[in-house]
Structures are given as structure tokens and as C-alpha cells.
Design a protein around this motif. Sequence first.
Motif, PDB file in Angstrom:
ATOM      1  N   ALA A 294      51.097  51.845  15.494  1.00 11.93           N
ATOM      2  CA  ALA A 294      50.647  51.114  16.678  1.00 11.93           C
ATOM      3  C   ALA A 294      49.207  50.653  16.558  1.00 11.93           C
ATOM      4  CB  ALA A 294      50.828  51.982  17.925  1.00 11.93           C
ATOM      5  N   SER A 295      48.354  51.442  15.895  1.00 11.43           N
ATOM      6  CA  SER A 295      46.952  51.049  15.757  1.00 11.43           C
ATOM      7  C   SER A 295      46.801  49.801  14.887  1.00 11.43           C
ATOM      8  CB  SER A 295      46.152  52.212  15.163  1.00 11.43           C
ATOM      9  OG  SER A 295      46.615  52.532  13.856  1.00 11.43           O
ATOM     10  N   TRP A 297      48.933  47.229  14.771  1.00 11.64           N
ATOM     11  CA  TRP A 297      49.346  46.057  15.536  1.00 11.64           C
ATOM     12  C   TRP A 297      48.492  45.844  16.774  1.00 11.64           C
ATOM     13  CZ3 TRP A 297      52.495  42.836  13.146  1.00 11.64           C
ATOM     14  CH2 TRP A 297      53.344  43.329  12.150  1.00 11.64           C
ATOM     15  N   SER A 298      47.764  46.860  17.211  1.00  6.86           N
ATOM     16  CA  SER A 298      46.922  46.686  18.401  1.00  6.86           C
ATOM     17  C   SER A 298      45.752  45.753  18.147  1.00  6.86           C
ATOM     18  CB  SER A 298      46.407  48.053  18.873  1.00  6.86           C
ATOM     19  OG  SER A 298      45.602  48.667  17.877  1.00  6.86           O
ATOM     20  N   ARG A 299      45.476  45.398  16.895  1.00 10.23           N
ATOM     21  CA  ARG A 299      44.390  44.476  16.588  1.00 10.23           C
ATOM     22  C   ARG A 299      44.763  43.026  16.877  1.00 10.23           C
ATOM     23  NH1 ARG A 299      42.812  46.856  10.585  1.00 10.23           N
ATOM     24  NH2 ARG A 299      42.362  49.011  11.234  1.00 10.23           N
ATOM     25  N   ARG A 301      45.237  39.712  18.656  1.00 13.96           N
ATOM     26  CA  ARG A 301      44.598  39.128  19.839  1.00 13.96           C
ATOM     27  C   ARG A 301      45.361  37.919  20.376  1.00 13.96           C
ATOM     28  NH1 ARG A 301      38.477  37.944  18.864  1.00 13.96           N
ATOM     29  NH2 ARG A 301      38.691  37.597  21.128  1.00 13.96           N
ATOM     30  N   ARG A 332      53.910  46.691  24.738  1.00  9.38           N
ATOM     31  CA  ARG A 332      52.950  47.720  25.166  1.00  9.38           C
ATOM     32  C   ARG A 332      51.865  48.014  24.134  1.00  9.38           C
ATOM     33  NH1 ARG A 332      54.082  49.618  29.994  1.00  9.38           N
ATOM     34  NH2 ARG A 332      56.203  49.342  30.794  1.00  9.38           N
ATOM     35  N   PRO A 333      52.137  48.082  22.833  1.00 11.45           N
ATOM     36  CA  PRO A 333      51.031  48.333  21.884  1.00 11.45           C
ATOM     37  C   PRO A 333      49.999  47.219  21.817  1.00 11.45           C
ATOM     38  CG  PRO A 333      53.152  48.866  20.890  1.00 11.45           C
ATOM     39  CD  PRO A 333      53.446  48.141  22.163  1.00 11.45           C
ATOM     40  N   PHE A 334      50.288  46.032  22.368  1.00  5.34           N
ATOM     41  CA  PHE A 334      49.356  44.909  22.291  1.00  5.34           C
ATOM     42  C   PHE A 334      48.465  44.806  23.524  1.00  5.34           C
ATOM     43  CE2 PHE A 334      53.099  43.832  19.798  1.00  5.34           C
ATOM     44  CZ  PHE A 334      52.558  43.405  18.603  1.00  5.34           C
ATOM     45  N   GLN A 335      48.541  45.735  24.452  1.00  4.42           N
ATOM     46  CA  GLN A 335      47.851  45.583  25.722  1.00  4.42           C
ATOM     47  C   GLN A 335      46.327  45.646  25.586  1.00  4.42           C
ATOM     48  OE1 GLN A 335      50.262  47.309  29.330  1.00  4.42           O
ATOM     49  NE2 GLN A 335      50.371  48.780  27.663  1.00  4.42           N
ATOM     50  N   ALA A 336      45.810  46.385  24.626  1.00  3.78           N
ATOM     51  CA  ALA A 336      44.370  46.659  24.583  1.00  3.78           C
ATOM     52  C   ALA A 336      43.540  45.415  24.280  1.00  3.78           C
ATOM     53  CB  ALA A 336      44.085  47.751  23.548  1.00  3.78           C
ATOM     54  N   ASN A 337      43.895  44.653  23.247  1.00  2.69           N
ATOM     55  CA  ASN A 337      43.026  43.576  22.752  1.00  2.69           C
ATOM     56  C   ASN A 337      43.617  42.181  22.900  1.00  2.69           C
ATOM     57  OD1 ASN A 337      41.089  45.482  21.834  1.00  2.69           O
ATOM     58  ND2 ASN A 337      42.286  45.814  19.974  1.00  2.69           N
TER      59      ASN A 337
END
Length: 529
Positions: A294-295, A297-299, A301, A332-337
Motif C-alpha cells: 500500500a505504501s 501505491w499511496s505515492r 497523485r 482507499r490506499p490512494f486517499q493520502a496524496n
Amino acid sequence: MNNKHGRQSPFVLVEKPSSSFSSVSTTSAASATSAASSRSGGNKLLFGEIDTSSDRSSQTYASVCSFVQCDSGTFLKFWLDDKCRDTFLSHLPKKDLASLRLACHDSSVRAAPALFEDLSITFKTSTFTKPARLAALDRLGFYVKTLSFNLPHTSETFLPPLVDPETGAELSYTYTPQIEAPSARRPKYGDAGTTEILTRQYPALFHAATNVPAFIRAFSALINLRHLKVSCPGYDPSTKQRRSIVDFALISLRIAVEQNCLNALDTLAFSPIHPSGLLYLSPLTGYGATPRSASRWSRIRHLTIEADFLPVSAATDNSDPDHFRLLQAYLRPFQANLTTFSFRWSGEKGPLPFRRPVMSSPMLGEHPARREPSDQAQNSVGRRKLPVPLWFPNLKHVEIEHVATSASEISAFARSHKRTLEEVNLENVELTSGTWDDAFAPLTASARRFRRAETADIPIMLSPPTAVPLPATMRRTEGASDGSGRRSLLSNWLSTKARKPTAAHKVRQGLSGCEGHLKKAFGGIMPWL
């Protein structure tokens, strides 16, 4: 060499060395030399490479490097300027860039970044297993910034059921991706018996799709990859219960991205993607997912998704269809950035991808919206909390197309993201209830408040220098008292107003010394000056 107007061309071609060149170039002379030394035979070298394994002298290599001879200082000044040259090469068609690279070694190296910036791959049996392809990818992968990976659904991609060769019964197996190369101690598909059956009954394309080490090896060359496009066209909803080679290739693709340090990758696009494809691409629930998946793919944007929507009859109860819940689990894993999101349903119009999913309890069998709040707060067996709606704290640009939703759902999304949203684009969106004014009420209300806070009207008035006399009934001295010995409230009010300078008094003070000029300018308009 002269052109059709009789002028000398800036490119002067000399005789090409024997067999040291082909039609595609290397990254640079140094990397080409190392790549050439790893292979035997000059006929396998790509254009621009120098075969150091031969017995050529250094003078021959020098003539190759000075393959362009030009007497025009203006052209050399233009060609040696990085900004001018790169701008010129970026506007050339791919065909012309490929022809320009045949002129000389210098033009080959200069044109390579523009020619190989966008790379398109259609997955086949030998895509990542043929040594020549991998060698070319090692030399050119440094330039690739956008990769289009095509996995079409065809009749060859659907897998038949496994059959026991002795009894004829149908077999089932659970696929586990193998990151390391298979060996005698660790068969590719778990055990030796299953591996033998799959090798005999499934086509070579399936084994190429499950070759995870080959995917990892190929993506290790794309160190500057920024934009990954995945396309799975040709999906037929009637075949949703059948296994497809495309799904296995998506698993290998996801693991390859997670296993390599693609730090520049920030844009992802799926156009189109079938419903089950999101399951295999999910870093949380996909096959072979690890805690660090998940980390990676969380990058991302910038995300673009065009998903196939199955008919509503596919849902077996009052809850949402399975592919909609898979979509929310994937997002859900893309929510941060995530800052830019574009979504479109293909086929029938589907629900808004941001809204809270509707799920029914497996034991109680009732709709979650009909339960009491106390029941919803419980998280015991048979009673589950409603999933939390998707929230993107950095979302700025949203584009939604081909969606059927209510005004309240759009309003809830706009209300939760109004602090960061800069652009909302809705195309072919059908409102099932409410109006568009209700849908965008949170955004329009905040805009009105912002306008009222920014603007204000402050009038400036000029009054005559003499004050208007008060009526005789209101003339009281500040020290006078009424019959009861208490000071009059009216006198207090008048004394307070007298102590505070009025706006007209401030204006008169600011204009002191300018009476003569004002009389000349405004004497005819304001006779009291």
C-alpha cells in the motif's frame, strides 16, 4: 549532400562502418559500450553502439563520434543548445525521429529521449522473456516516462477448467505468486503435481503471465517511469465467471511495480478495466500483497479509472454490487496524496464512486440504513459498522462522467472536500433525486460568504462647517440635573456624542488650509463652502 534548392545540407553522411549499427540506438556511448561487450556479434548491436570487441582502431571510433560535419555556426549554435534542440525534437513525429537517428551517432543519442519517452507494450508470450527484448529495454528504459501496457481480452485469454488426467474430474487450485525463480525444491505452482498439470493443459501465454520474476526484471529498467497506463479492452460480462490470463498478468504487473523503486511514478490510468481487475490490482486484497504494498501505491497523485459497470441485476441483495465495493476498496490506499481524480463508468451508468457503500448484515439480513444508531455502532459478530466514506484531504481536481446519483450524495462529497477542491467537472451525470442547486449548495454558499467578506461600501460625505443647532427643548448643560438629583440621560448622550469626533469633523480637519481651492472648484455646486 545538397538539397533540392542546391544548398548544402548541414548533415554530411560518410560511409557507415561495417556491421556495428542497426536501427535502434543506445542510451549513450558509455552505456552502449558496456551493453555491446555483453553480447557477441556485431549484427546484434543497435544503431549508435560501438563494438569494442572488434579489432578496430581508436581512429575509427573517433570518425563515428564526429559523424556530423557542419560548416554553419548558426546551426551548431542551435543544435548544441539543449533547450532549443529538445524543443525542436519534441515537435517531430516519431517516424522523423527514427529517421533522424540514422544520420549519425550524435543525432541518435540526442533524439533517443524524445523517441522513447512514450512506450507501448502489448503483452504476448515473449514480451518479457525474449533476451533481445530485455537487452533493448535495458538500453532504452532510462528514457521511458510513460508506459502503456495493453492486455486485451480475447478468446485465447480465457482458461479452460483443469481436468484430472486419470479420473477426468475437474480440479481446483489456489494461485500463489512466486517472486523468486522456480526451482526443483520450490515448484512454480505450489507442488510438482499441480505444476505438471498446469504446464500440460494451460497455454504458454498463461505461463508468461505468471512469470513474476520476468515482470520484475523488465520494470527494473524503467527507473524514470512517471505515468503507467493499463488497458484491458474487449471484456464480455457474460464471461465473468471464467478465469482469464489477463487477471494473472495484472497480478504480476502489480508485484513488479511494488518490488522496484519507481520513485518518479505519480500518475496511474486504467482505461478500461474490468470489475475483477481491480481485485487483482488492489495492494490490500490482491494476490501476493505485502504490508508495504500500500505504501508504494499511496505515492500516486493523479488517478484515472474507466471501469466496466455490470447490470444492476448482478447484485443479489439490497447491497451494492460486488464490483462497486471492490472499487471503493481499491481507492482507499490512494486517499493520502491524491490530488487529481478522473472516473467514468463504461456501459450502464453506475453510482458515485465516493459515496458510502450500502452493505447488508449476513445474519440479520436487514439494510444497514434501517438500523438504530446504537446497532450501527456495534462491531460484534453479525453486526458490522458502515464503511467510512472516502475522503481525500489533498484532492483539487475531480472529473466524473457517466454516473447516476442523487443531489444529496454530490452535496455530501462537496461539503467534505470544499476546502481543497479547485475544479469539479461533471459530464453526463444523471440526478436520481434533488436539483443541481442542492448538489452544489456547499460550494456556492461558501463562495457567497467569501464575496461578502471581501467587498464593502464606505461612503465619504462633506458637510457644512456650521453645526445644525439643537432644538430649545434639548438644550441642556452637561452639569444640569433633573428634580430628582440624577443627571439627565439625554444630557449624557449629548455629551458623549460631543466628545467623539464625527466623520464630518475628521473630514474638515483633513481639508483645513484648502478652503480657497475648494471654493474655486466647487463654489458653484456647493454654495456653503
